[in-house]
Design an enzyme around this catalytic site. Structure first.
Site, PDB file in Angstrom:
ATOM      1  N   LYS A  97       0.883  -1.178   0.000  1.00 37.67           N
ATOM      2  CA  LYS A  97       0.000   0.000   0.000  1.00 37.67           C
ATOM      3  C   LYS A  97       0.916   1.222   0.000  1.00 37.67           C
ATOM      4  CE  LYS A  97      -1.859   3.099   1.918  1.00 37.67           C
ATOM      5  NZ  LYS A  97      -1.653   4.520   1.495  1.00 37.67           N
ATOM      6  N   GLY A 148       6.855   5.162   8.063  1.00 32.03           N
ATOM      7  CA  GLY A 148       6.046   6.376   8.045  1.00 32.03           C
ATOM      8  C   GLY A 148       6.181   7.096   9.366  1.00 32.03           C
ATOM      9  N   THR A 157       5.568   8.434  13.232  1.00 28.33           N
ATOM     10  CA  THR A 157       5.381   7.762  14.518  1.00 28.33           C
ATOM     11  C   THR A 157       3.899   7.694  14.874  1.00 28.33           C
ATOM     12  OG1 THR A 157       7.577   8.398  15.246  1.00 28.33           O
ATOM     13  CG2 THR A 157       5.977   7.910  16.972  1.00 28.33           C
ATOM     14  N   GLU A 166       9.375   1.438  10.959  1.00 32.47           N
ATOM     15  CA  GLU A 166      10.464   2.401  10.705  1.00 32.47           C
ATOM     16  C   GLU A 166       9.814   3.776  10.750  1.00 32.47           C
ATOM     17  OE1 GLU A 166      13.627   1.881  10.185  1.00 32.47           O
ATOM     18  OE2 GLU A 166      13.676  -0.283   9.939  1.00 32.47           O
ATOM     19  N   CYS A 204      14.103  10.451   6.945  1.00 36.95           N
ATOM     20  CA  CYS A 204      13.820  10.168   8.349  1.00 36.95           C
ATOM     21  C   CYS A 204      15.042  10.406   9.236  1.00 36.95           C
ATOM     22  CB  CYS A 204      13.334   8.736   8.479  1.00 36.95           C
ATOM     23  SG  CYS A 204      14.395   7.597   7.578  1.00 36.95           S
ATOM     24  N   GLU A 257       9.941  16.469  14.683  1.00 37.48           N
ATOM     25  CA  GLU A 257      10.371  16.171  13.313  1.00 37.48           C
ATOM     26  C   GLU A 257       9.658  17.128  12.355  1.00 37.48           C
ATOM     27  OE1 GLU A 257       8.964  12.575  11.297  1.00 37.48           O
ATOM     28  OE2 GLU A 257      11.026  12.258  10.627  1.00 37.48           O
TER      29      GLU A 257
HETATM   30  P1  NAD Z   1       2.450   8.794   7.179  1.00 40.35           P
HETATM   31  O1  NAD Z   1       2.572   8.041   8.450  1.00 40.35           O
HETATM   32  O2  NAD Z   1       1.531   9.933   7.126  1.00 40.35           O
HETATM   33  O3  NAD Z   1       1.986   7.824   5.995  1.00 40.35           O
HETATM   34  C1  NAD Z   1       2.698   6.657   5.673  1.00 40.35           C
HETATM   35  C2  NAD Z   1       1.752   5.640   5.088  1.00 40.35           C
HETATM   36  O4  NAD Z   1       0.789   5.259   6.062  1.00 40.35           O
HETATM   37  C3  NAD Z   1       0.956   6.122   3.879  1.00 40.35           C
HETATM   38  O5  NAD Z   1       0.903   5.063   2.945  1.00 40.35           O
HETATM   39  C4  NAD Z   1      -0.415   6.397   4.461  1.00 40.35           C
HETATM   40  O6  NAD Z   1      -1.485   6.276   3.544  1.00 40.35           O
HETATM   41  C5  NAD Z   1      -0.523   5.314   5.502  1.00 40.35           C
HETATM   42  N1  NAD Z   1      -1.457   5.603   6.596  1.00 40.35           N
HETATM   43  C6  NAD Z   1      -1.875   6.809   7.039  1.00 40.35           C
HETATM   44  N2  NAD Z   1      -2.716   6.643   8.091  1.00 40.35           N
HETATM   45  C7  NAD Z   1      -2.812   5.313   8.301  1.00 40.35           C
HETATM   46  C8  NAD Z   1      -3.511   4.512   9.266  1.00 40.35           C
HETATM   47  N3  NAD Z   1      -4.279   5.053  10.216  1.00 40.35           N
HETATM   48  N4  NAD Z   1      -3.363   3.174   9.211  1.00 40.35           N
HETATM   49  C9  NAD Z   1      -2.563   2.609   8.292  1.00 40.35           C
HETATM   50  N5  NAD Z   1      -1.897   3.296   7.343  1.00 40.35           N
HETATM   51  C10 NAD Z   1      -2.015   4.642   7.364  1.00 40.35           C
HETATM   52  O7  NAD Z   1       3.942   9.191   6.798  1.00 40.35           O
HETATM   53  P2  NAD Z   1       4.418  10.132   5.599  1.00 40.35           P
HETATM   54  O8  NAD Z   1       4.061  11.526   5.959  1.00 40.35           O
HETATM   55  O9  NAD Z   1       3.975   9.545   4.312  1.00 40.35           O
HETATM   56  O10 NAD Z   1       6.003   9.935   5.672  1.00 40.35           O
HETATM   57  C11 NAD Z   1       6.819  10.728   6.460  1.00 40.35           C
HETATM   58  C12 NAD Z   1       7.172   9.999   7.740  1.00 40.35           C
HETATM   59  O11 NAD Z   1       7.822   8.764   7.433  1.00 40.35           O
HETATM   60  C13 NAD Z   1       8.171  10.779   8.568  1.00 40.35           C
HETATM   61  O12 NAD Z   1       7.801  10.738   9.915  1.00 40.35           O
HETATM   62  C14 NAD Z   1       9.477  10.018   8.356  1.00 40.35           C
HETATM   63  O13 NAD Z   1      10.414  10.160   9.373  1.00 40.35           O
HETATM   64  C15 NAD Z   1       8.987   8.622   8.222  1.00 40.35           C
HETATM   65  N6  NAD Z   1       9.993   7.794   7.541  1.00 40.35           N
HETATM   66  C16 NAD Z   1      10.724   6.914   8.284  1.00 40.35           C
HETATM   67  C17 NAD Z   1      11.725   6.144   7.676  1.00 40.35           C
HETATM   68  C18 NAD Z   1      12.541   5.150   8.467  1.00 40.35           C
HETATM   69  O14 NAD Z   1      13.222   4.323   7.855  1.00 40.35           O
HETATM   70  N7  NAD Z   1      12.534   5.185   9.791  1.00 40.35           N
HETATM   71  C19 NAD Z   1      11.958   6.287   6.316  1.00 40.35           C
HETATM   72  C20 NAD Z   1      11.201   7.197   5.596  1.00 40.35           C
HETATM   73  C21 NAD Z   1      10.210   7.942   6.226  1.00 40.35           C
END
Ligand code: NAD
Length: 494
Positions: A190, A242, A244, A264, A298, A399
């Site tokens: 997804k 994604g 936290t 992650e 991240c 962040e």
């Molecule tokens: P996000 O959490 O908003 O979304 C990530 C994914 O989760 C998307 O596909 C979204 O549709 C889905 N999603 C949203 N709400 C959901 C729910 N309630 N249940 C299940 N899925 C849901 O993150 P983002 O804004 O797309 O990405 C940025 C974040 O990702 C930052 O916090 C960044 O630090 C983190 N990130 C971490 C790493 C790592 O390796 N630690 C790498 C890249 C990004």
């Protein structure tokens, strides 16, 4: 050419890539016929309309993934899976121009950055392919009477839901799917709603590589689709990258059937410059550690701690490097800084910059306005540098996920380790020193999943990556990554 003209010219390069859901080896519209439109963040113009999966589509994909898992896929030998992964790596390499173009158009990363994946993405797949025949259990001599034979079997976890963010779209697909396939799992990807296109091409390449129907399913959609995956009673594991906050939602949603989870999550990484550092190397590295990918990394080194004796000179050097960064059209090979992924993220980052000013930090570069008129329609934010930042300021704690650097001063090395660790995150950390004793002593005390000394942001398929604290749990890359997709069964035979 204007940004809109280069954008329009580039569209032909991605016109034939998939726009439907991939479920059970077939391309289909969403069950309710729903679609979504992705936007090119450099121009603000619509990029593509594609099927938008919802809970009903996830249910279909889970059924297909379960059937495939229990069908012939479970009978594949390690060498079958290895051969498939190697074919997939070759196909990724052969199609890399399109993949890079898709990601640059979809989320705005400069083309030089997305093109760099030409080597790293296939390398990652080949790394997992290499591990497949090495997966094994062990035999154990138990001390119970009768001397039964005991062996551990390493079995695939089952059906995996992979939910990814937008900041490195294609790499995330590889990072999730390749170890899952290596282990013998089936998967539903997804991708993030902001940048779903390259995940669909990934699905197509899996089919071309001979991955059987239902083993890799790709269902772009909004949060609802991710939520359904997280709560679905027939999904055995979620691998999530994604924020936290979403990670915490997923933990709660997955409790029903106690899914295995790897998370992650976010970061607020400390980057520490001691006064004996090689400043010629450390200053450019400090700027790139936070401004690469417009700060949408991240493990970006967003809290830059600089020792008293070199503070002012170091700040000057970081500013000089920042001034050289070229912001503009992501498709121009000279561009180093592209737009943020969308207007929402731009507004979020601008609000953080305003908060930094309101809380008393000194703005030395960037800020909330982008002066170039040519970039006005896109979601650009200039590389922004604050000094005089205190640990309790919002920009030093939260962040931002944008190109905003906070520079903090320190005078005592024990104190800086304590301050660096006083974050709820623990993803990455950096340390620059020419004193090898300090490198060992201080590097070990940093509470983060990765500590880079005299370098930053290096990654390798063989090196584990992941977080402490609110940055999540589980590790990606490295030998143990595949084991996160395996269960251990103890088999006793008397
Ligand atoms: P996000 O959490 O908003 O979304 C990530 C994914 O989760 C998307 O596909 C979204 O549709 C889905 N999603 C949203 N709400 C959901 C729910 N309630 N249940 C299940 N899925 C849901 O993150 P983002 O804004 O797309 O990405 C940025 C974040 O990702 C930052 O916090 C960044 O630090 C983190 N990130 C971490 C790493 C790592 O390796 N630690 C790498 C890249 C990004």
């Amino acid at each position: 050419m204007t940004l809109a003209q280069t954008f329009n010219a580039a569209l032909a390069g991605i016109a034939s890539t998939p726009r439907q859901l991939l479920i059970d080896g077939r391309w289909s519209d969403a069950a309710d016929g729903g679609t979504m439109v992705t936007i090119n963040p450099a121009t603000g113009l619509p990029l593509a309309e594609l099927a938008c999966g919802r809970a009903a589509d996830i249910d279909l994909a889970v059924t297909a993934a379960r059937r495939a898992f229990e069908g012939p896929w479970s009978a594949t030998t390690p060498y079958d899976r290895q051969r498939m992964l190697l074919r997939l790596a070759d196909l990724i390499e052969a199609n890399y121009d399109t993949i890079a173009l898709l990601d640059s158009l979809d989320m705005g990363a400069p083309i030089t950055r997305t093109q760099a994946g030409r080597h790293t993405a296939p390398q990652l797949v080949r790394y997992y392919a290499g591990l497949v025949p090495t997966l094994r259990g062990e035999t154990i001599t138990p001390s119970v009477p009768g001397a039964p034979f005991v062996a551990t079997l390493r079995e695939p976890v089952g059906v995996v839901g992979a939910i990814t963010p937008w900041n490195a779209p294609f790499r995330m697909c590889v990072w999730k799917a390749a170890p899952a396939l290596a282990a013998g799992c089936t998967i539903i990807l997804k991708p993030a709603e902001q940048s779903p296109l390259s995940a669909l091409l990934f699905g197509q390449l899996c089919l071309e590589a001979g991955v059987p129907p239902g083993v890799v399913n790709v269902v772009p959609g909004m949060a609802e689709a991710g939520q359904r995956l997280a709560e679905h009673p027939d999904v055995d594991k979620i691998t999530f990258t994604g924020s936290t906050r979403t990670g915490q939602h997923i933990i709660r949603a997955s409790a029903g059937n106690l899914k295995r989870l790897s998370l992650e999550l976010g970061g607020k990484s400390a980057h520490i410059i001691l006064d004996d550092a090689d400043l010629d190397l450390a200053a450019p590295a400090a700027a790139h550690a936070v401004f690469q990918n417009s700060g949408q990394i991240c493990s970006a080194g967003t809290r830059l701690f600089v020792e008293d004796g070199i503070h002012d000179e170091f700040v000057e050097r970081v500013l000089a490097e920042t001034a050289t960064l070229r912001m503009g059209d992501p498709l121009d090979p000279e561009t180093q800084i592209g737009p943020l992924v969308d207007q929402t993220q731009k507004t979020t980052v601008q609000q953080y910059i305003s908060t930094g000013l309101a809380e008393g930090a000194s703005l030395l570069a960037g800020g909330t306005d982008v002066e170039a008129e040519a970039l006005a329609a896109g979601s650009f934010v200039s590389p922004t540098v604050f000094t005089g930042v205190r640990d309790d300021m919002t920009i030093a704690r939260e962040e931002i996920f944008g190109p905003v650097l906070s520079i903090l001063r320190f005078s005592d090395r024990d104190e800086v380790i304590r301050r660096a660790n006083a974050s709820e995150y623990g993803l990455g950390a950096g340390l620059w020193t020419q004193d090898v004793s300090a490198a060992h002593a201080l590097g070990r005390r940093l509470r983060a999943g990765t500590v880079w000394v005299n370098c930053y942001q290096l990654m390798d398929p063989a090196v584990p990556f992941g977080g402490y604290k609110l940055s999540g749990y589980g590790r990606e890359s490295g030998y143990d990554h595949v084991h996160e997709f395996l269960e251990t069964k103890a088999l006793w035979i008397r």
